[in-house]
Every structure is written in C-alpha cells, then in structure tokens.
Design an enzyme around this catalytic site. Structure first.
Site, mmCIF file in Angstrom:
data_model
loop_
_atom_site.group_PDB
_atom_site.id
_atom_site.type_symbol
_atom_site.label_atom_id
_atom_site.label_comp_id
_atom_site.label_asym_id
_atom_site.label_seq_id
_atom_site.Cartn_x
_atom_site.Cartn_y
_atom_site.Cartn_z
ATOM 1 N N GLY A 103 9.840 28.170 -15.260
ATOM 2 C CA GLY A 103 9.956 29.103 -16.373
ATOM 3 C C GLY A 103 11.273 29.102 -17.106
ATOM 4 C CG ASP A 118 10.925 18.504 -11.948
ATOM 5 O OD1 ASP A 118 11.200 18.365 -10.747
ATOM 6 O OD2 ASP A 118 10.370 19.526 -12.407
ATOM 7 N N GLY A 119 10.770 19.774 -15.524
ATOM 8 C CA GLY A 119 11.376 21.050 -15.930
ATOM 9 C C GLY A 119 11.060 21.395 -17.377
ATOM 10 C CB SER A 171 5.293 21.870 -10.883
ATOM 11 O OG SER A 171 6.283 22.432 -10.066
ATOM 12 C CG ASP A 219 9.564 21.582 -7.190
ATOM 13 O OD1 ASP A 219 8.972 22.095 -8.153
ATOM 14 O OD2 ASP A 219 10.151 20.487 -7.264
ATOM 15 C CG HIS A 248 6.790 17.734 -8.680
ATOM 16 N ND1 HIS A 248 7.555 16.615 -8.457
ATOM 17 C CD2 HIS A 248 7.665 18.764 -8.829
ATOM 18 C CE1 HIS A 248 8.837 16.946 -8.486
ATOM 19 N NE2 HIS A 248 8.929 18.244 -8.715
ATOM 20 N N GLY A 307 4.456 22.462 -15.107
ATOM 21 C CA GLY A 307 4.509 23.779 -14.456
ATOM 22 C C GLY A 307 3.983 24.855 -15.376
HETATM 23 C C1 DX5 Z 1 12.114 23.038 -11.435
HETATM 24 C C2 DX5 Z 1 10.781 22.664 -10.852
HETATM 25 C C3 DX5 Z 1 9.616 22.332 -11.726
HETATM 26 C C4 DX5 Z 1 9.400 22.934 -13.055
HETATM 27 C C5 DX5 Z 1 8.275 23.946 -13.135
HETATM 28 O O1 DX5 Z 1 13.051 23.048 -10.365
HETATM 29 O O2 DX5 Z 1 11.020 21.458 -10.130
HETATM 30 O O3 DX5 Z 1 8.511 22.496 -10.910
HETATM 31 O O4 DX5 Z 1 10.503 23.536 -13.607
HETATM 32 O O5 DX5 Z 1 7.718 23.871 -14.424
HETATM 33 P P1 DX5 Z 1 8.142 24.807 -15.644
HETATM 34 O O6 DX5 Z 1 9.605 24.596 -15.847
HETATM 35 O O7 DX5 Z 1 7.287 24.311 -16.799
HETATM 36 O O8 DX5 Z 1 7.795 26.228 -15.262
HETATM 37 ZN ZN ZN Z 2 10.656 19.344 -8.931
#
Ligand code: DX5
Ligand code: ZN
Length: 219
Positions: free
Chosen positions: A146, A174-175, A9, A36, A34, A196
C-alpha cells in the site's frame, strides 16, 4: 513482446480463506506466488509465517519464491528450500557473504535472486549480476504493502535492462505496481511483476478478470 510474469503478493491475500485464495489465483492465471518473509529487524514488519507458507505450497504446483527481508538470510536457505521455495531472493546488504549464499541456493538446485532496495545502486551489486537468476527491484521501501511507487527507481530499472544482454538474469519489480505502471515497465523490458493492493487485491473485480486484463494489457 515477451509474456508478462504475474506474481500475486501473498502478504496481501485474505488469510481467513488462504487455501481458496491460492486455488482461485492459480486458476485465474497467476504465473507464480510472491512470498514476503520478514523478521522485524531487516524491515520493521512481519510477513508470511512458515505455517502459511506451507498452506500455500500445498495448494499450488506453481512457482513460489521466498523474498527474504531478513538479517543473515544464509541461515535460512535450507529452511525455505524445505518449505518448497523454487526461488530464494536475498537482499545483498543483509548478508555478510551474498555470493556464497547465492551459491548455497544454487547447490540446492533452485533459483537465486537478489533483491535491491531503492537506495542500493547497481554499482554496489554489479559483481553479483553474473551469479543471479533474478533481480528483484524494490520500487518501494521494503516491508509494507500500500505504499507509493518511487519514480527515481526507474533509471535503475532502465540501466538493468541495458546491462541484461551481458548476463542471464530476469528483472522483476516489487512494490506499488499498478496496471499502468506494469504496462509501462513491460514496454521497457521488465519480465515479472509482483502484484499487491495496487493492482490485484481488495478490488471489486474477480482475480480472473483482473489477471486476464493484466495479461492482455499492452502499451
Ligand atoms: C513490499 C511487498 C510487496 C508489495 C505489495 O515490501 O514486497 O508485496 O509492496 O503490493 P502493493 O505495494 O501494490 O500493495
Ligand atoms: Zn516482496
């Protein structure tokens, strides 16, 4: 057991040396990137800029998506296609005519995905399952890295896996995907994993060793 699709991500990357990050992740075994995209309206945050999108596109030949967390994404399909997106995800609840927008993505000869928030039920998007190549299941409320994994989404993931034989979509989560969560969900049948801060970024180990172990990690 089918191969996991591992998708860094990029909103979590080190933007002070973005080109090097992409090359390292690409060489370390990332299956795609990925991306965002946020407008501060659909989600209360701003994601990757078009300029950084172009930097990442020029640094890798691997698949890049565009996760459009924006209002009226239909207005920007051509824009992200020109930036080099291979897959465009829309949130159906952000679009007046999601089926038409999915068609417009396919008319550009790229893949279409629907991204469904934790509070969006399968019943609400069922008519789109025939059309979509991917279902991006948000396992956090979209917009920020996070966060904590929302366990109640698991039943929706299991239902999408049960339904999948009647459609052609792949499932991506995703998340807040940790290595253990990835192993559990891959065991259920999930195809792709957005990685991420919970599994990949801001860790002491190299991208190479992390992605190697994630590719190998089984139940
Ligand atoms: C959430 C994002 C992701 C993700 C990031 O909107 O789309 O990229 O949460 O990874 P984490 O959650 O592991 O930090
Ligand atoms: Zn995303």
């Amino acid at each position: 057991m089918m191969k996991k699709i591992l998708l860094p991500s990029m909103m979590c990357a080190d933007f002070s040396s973005l080109n090097r990050e992409v090359k390292e992740l690409d060489a370390a075994g990332a299956d795609g990137f990925h991306m965002d995209i946020m407008d501060g309206h659909y989600v209360p945050n701003f994601g990757i800029s078009p300029e950084d999108y172009a930097v990442i596109r020029s640094a890798t030949k691997k698949t890049m998506d565009a996760h459009l967390m924006i209002q009226e994404p239909s207005n920007y399909i051509n824009y992200f296609h020109e930036l080099g997106a291979n897959i465009i995800y829309i949130h159906p609840d952000s679009d007046k005519h999601p089926a038409r927008t999915i068609d417009s993505i396919h008319n550009l000869d790229i893949k279409a995905g629907i991204a469904i928030n934790p509070d969006i039920s399968i019943e609400v998007i069922k008519s789109l399952l025939d059309l979509t190549d991917y279902v991006l299941v948000m396992t956090v409320n979209p917009g920020f890295s996070g966060q904590k994994y929302l366990n109640y989404v698991d039943k929706k993931i299991i239902r999408l896996i049960e339904l999948r034989n009647s459609y052609h979509y792949q499932i991506v989560v995703d998340g807040a995907i940790t290595p253990d969560k990835m192993t559990y969900l891959h065991g259920l049948g999930v195809d792709g994993f957005v990685l991420g801060t919970s599994a990949l970024f801001n860790k002491p180990d190299s991208y190479q060793s992390i992605l190697n172990s994630l590719h190998k990690k089984e139940q």
